[in-house]
Design an enzyme around this catalytic site. Structure first.
Site, PDB file in Angstrom:
ATOM      1  N   HIS A   1       0.435  -1.071   0.115  1.00 17.73           N
ATOM      2  CA  HIS A   1       0.399   0.383  -0.119  1.00 17.73           C
ATOM      3  C   HIS A   1       0.733   1.216   0.100  1.00 17.73           C
ATOM      4  CE1 HIS A   1      -2.916  -2.326   1.777  1.00 17.73           C
ATOM      5  NE2 HIS A   1      -3.942  -1.973   1.086  1.00 17.73           N
TER       6      HIS A   1
ATOM      7  N   GLU B   1      -1.568   6.444  -1.059  1.00 19.21           N
ATOM      8  CA  GLU B   1      -2.534   6.091  -0.849  1.00 19.21           C
ATOM      9  C   GLU B   1      -3.164   7.144   0.229  1.00 19.21           C
ATOM     10  OE1 GLU B   1      -4.311   3.210   1.738  1.00 19.21           O
ATOM     11  OE2 GLU B   1      -6.378   3.327   0.859  1.00 19.21           O
TER      12      GLU B   1
ATOM     13  N   ASP C   1     -11.440  -2.484  -2.633  1.00 17.95           N
ATOM     14  CA  ASP C   1     -10.364  -2.409  -1.596  1.00 17.95           C
ATOM     15  C   ASP C   1     -11.026  -3.274  -0.352  1.00 17.95           C
ATOM     16  OD1 ASP C   1      -8.323  -1.630  -0.121  1.00 17.95           O
ATOM     17  OD2 ASP C   1      -8.912   0.321   0.011  1.00 17.95           O
TER      18      ASP C   1
HETATM   19  O1  LIG Z   1      -6.381   0.940   2.417  1.00 17.45           O
HETATM   20  C1  LIG Z   1      -6.627   0.729   3.025  1.00 17.45           C
HETATM   21  N1  LIG Z   1      -4.913   1.093   2.993  1.00 17.45           N
HETATM   22  C2  LIG Z   1      -3.881   0.599   4.206  1.00 17.45           C
HETATM   23  N2  LIG Z   1      -5.191  -0.312   5.162  1.00 17.45           N
HETATM   24  C3  LIG Z   1      -5.636  -0.544   4.560  1.00 17.45           C
HETATM   25  C4  LIG Z   1      -6.622  -0.796   4.044  1.00 17.45           C
HETATM   26  N3  LIG Z   1      -7.895  -1.440   3.876  1.00 17.45           N
HETATM   27  C5  LIG Z   1      -7.430  -2.719   5.052  1.00 17.45           C
HETATM   28  N4  LIG Z   1      -6.836  -2.365   5.181  1.00 17.45           N
HETATM   29  C6  LIG Z   1      -5.765  -2.731   6.270  1.00 17.45           C
HETATM   30  C7  LIG Z   1      -7.037  -2.893   7.839  1.00 17.45           C
HETATM   31  C8  LIG Z   1      -6.843  -4.213   7.891  1.00 17.45           C
HETATM   32  O2  LIG Z   1      -6.742  -5.281   9.387  1.00 17.45           O
HETATM   33  C9  LIG Z   1      -5.986  -4.902   7.273  1.00 17.45           C
HETATM   34  C10 LIG Z   1      -5.284  -6.147   6.252  1.00 17.45           C
HETATM   35  O3  LIG Z   1      -6.961  -6.560   5.798  1.00 17.45           O
HETATM   36  O4  LIG Z   1      -5.928  -3.826   5.977  1.00 17.45           O
HETATM   37 ZN   LIG Z   2      -5.948  -1.234   0.102  1.00 17.70          ZN
END
Ligand SMILES: O=c1[nH]cnc2c1ncn2[C@H]1C[C@H](O)[C@@H](CO)O1
Ligand SMILES: [Zn+2]
Length: 392
Positions: free
Chosen positions: A220, A223, A312
């Site tokens: 990631h 973002e 997502d």
């Molecule tokens: O969009 C996101 N950005 C960063 N982290 C995220 C996003 N959506 C979920 N997560 C995190 C929260 C979850 O608990 C973790 C693992 O799926 O990843």
């Molecule tokens: Zn994500």
């Protein structure tokens, strides 16, 4: 060997298939590839309520499924990533037993089938699922069991990605876990969680372990932080794909004549064909973009970057792949050729072996797309008929 290649494969492609025809498509019929979706961000509201009862979790804000869905969606739309992530405390709380993990994974693939997804890469962080005594290996085993059953029953192919969390210090253990399970359904490793203040390079040991194992990395990045985070993900950590990459927009200048001036990072990503896992709804909800219209997806796509769309977190962002494709088509006027190109981009970028990707392209993507092209072309001809003087 593939005989037909995009774009020559479609003899009808040069015909103008009006945006109205494409927009009227039932997007669930398009064969789709989803590479960025969180297991703990895609539960069914009704299942959350049942699982909470089974596991004695009393923390849900309501036990009405519709209200709960709205609650998650409202909470996720506050314009920043930390608040977007707050809802995960509840989904994670009900994913603490083997039975719950098997069920959530199984239902996940059933939902994929309904949405028309033929191959999905699903990610989650095993470390969050040990509150009731499961080991991380047991957690991964349970999720893979549910996914395997789902594959058998619904015909959706999958790969599992394990996440390390960027605000924790155990990413090396997470990487070793991913490597241990690599021949049993785990296809890659990710870094997730709040981006601001947690640079990827803090986790460089984990990524080096993955690289030494000739394994696969997505991170990631871009973002909730700018190009610096993307640069570290690529050049410090060796990412093969980028989760989001939205803020790469800051490394691209649009000149007054409309031409683009790419910074060195953007040029590198374009030249190396680094895949960008873009997520329209989630980016608007977390404030990475002010609106769909301002999302750089179309700019990247038309500049030749290897981009494709993802969900997502279907629960938090109240979405599915068919919705994201419809949204992009409406917002940016995408043609069927562009939708197909994006789907091919995604398939090429998957972490499963090359032969599997080619096989899925041949068996699942090309035949359905050629059928849709034929259908839309017939409709376009039919619309033209009354205006043809030779036929009047
Ligand atoms: O969009 C996101 N950005 C960063 N982290 C995220 C996003 N959506 C979920 N997560 C995190 C929260 C979850 O608990 C973790 C693992 O799926 O990843
Ligand atoms: Zn994500």
């Amino acid at each position: 060997m593939i005989e037909h290649r995009y774009p020559e494969f479609h003899p009808v492609a040069p015909l103008p298939l009006g945006a109205d025809l494409v927009a009227a498509l039932d997007f669930r019929r398009l064969p789709k590839i989803l590479l960025h979706e969180h297991l703990d961000g895609g539960l069914r509201p009704a299942s959350i309520i049942e699982l909470a009862k089974e596991q004695g979790y009393n923390g849900l804000p309501t036990d009405d499924a519709e209200q709960l869905a709205m609650w998650f969606h409202r909470g996720a739309q506050r314009g920043n990533l930390p608040e977007y992530l707050e809802g995960f405390a509840h989904t994670i709380a009900v994913m603490q037993t083997k039975e719950a993990l098997v069920r959530v994974a199984y239902e996940f693939l059933e939902d994929m089938a309904v949405d028309g997804v033929v191959y999905a890469e699903i990610r989650f962080a095993p470390v969050f699922h040990t509150e009731k005594g499961l080991t991380q290996d047991e957690v991964v085993e349970a999720v893979l069991e549910g996914l395997e059953r789902g594959r058998r029953d619904f015909g959706v192919e999958f790969g599992l990605i394990l996440c390390a969390m960027r605000d924790r210090t155990d990413s090396l253990e997470a990487a070793e876990l991913a490597i241990r399970w690599r021949d049993k359904g785990v296809v890659g490793f990710d870094l997730a969680g709040g981006e601001y203040g947690h640079p990827p390079k803090k986790h460089v040991d984990a990524f080096h372990a993955i690289q030494r194992a000739n394994f696969y990395i997505t991170i990631h990045a871009g973002e909730a932080f700018g190009p610096e985070s993307i640069w570290q993900a690529l050049q410090w950590c060796g990412a093969h794909r980028l989760g989001h990459g939205t803020r790469l927009r800051n490394d691209i200048e649009i000149r007054p004549d409309g031409s683009l001036k790419l910074g060195r990072l953007a040029q590198y990503i374009l030249d190396r064909r680094i895949p960008l896992e873009m997520c329209l709804s989630s980016n608007v909800h977390t404030g990475a973009c002010a609106s769909f219209e301002e999302h750089p997806f179309a700019l990247f796509h038309r500049a030749g970057f290897r981009v494709f769309l993802n969900t997502d977190d279907r629960l938090m962002s109240d979405t599915e792949m068919s919705k994201e494709l419809a949204l992009a088509t409406r917002t940016f006027g995408l043609s069927l050729v562009e939708l197909e190109k994006m789907t091919m981009n995604a398939m090429k970028s998957a972490f499963v072996p090359h032969e599997t990707r080619v096989d899925l392209i041949r068996r699942r993507l090309l035949p359905t797309y050629s059928m849709l092209f034929a259908e839309l072309t017939a409709e376009a001809f039919a619309k033209q008929l009354p205006r043809n003087p030779h036929l009047s």
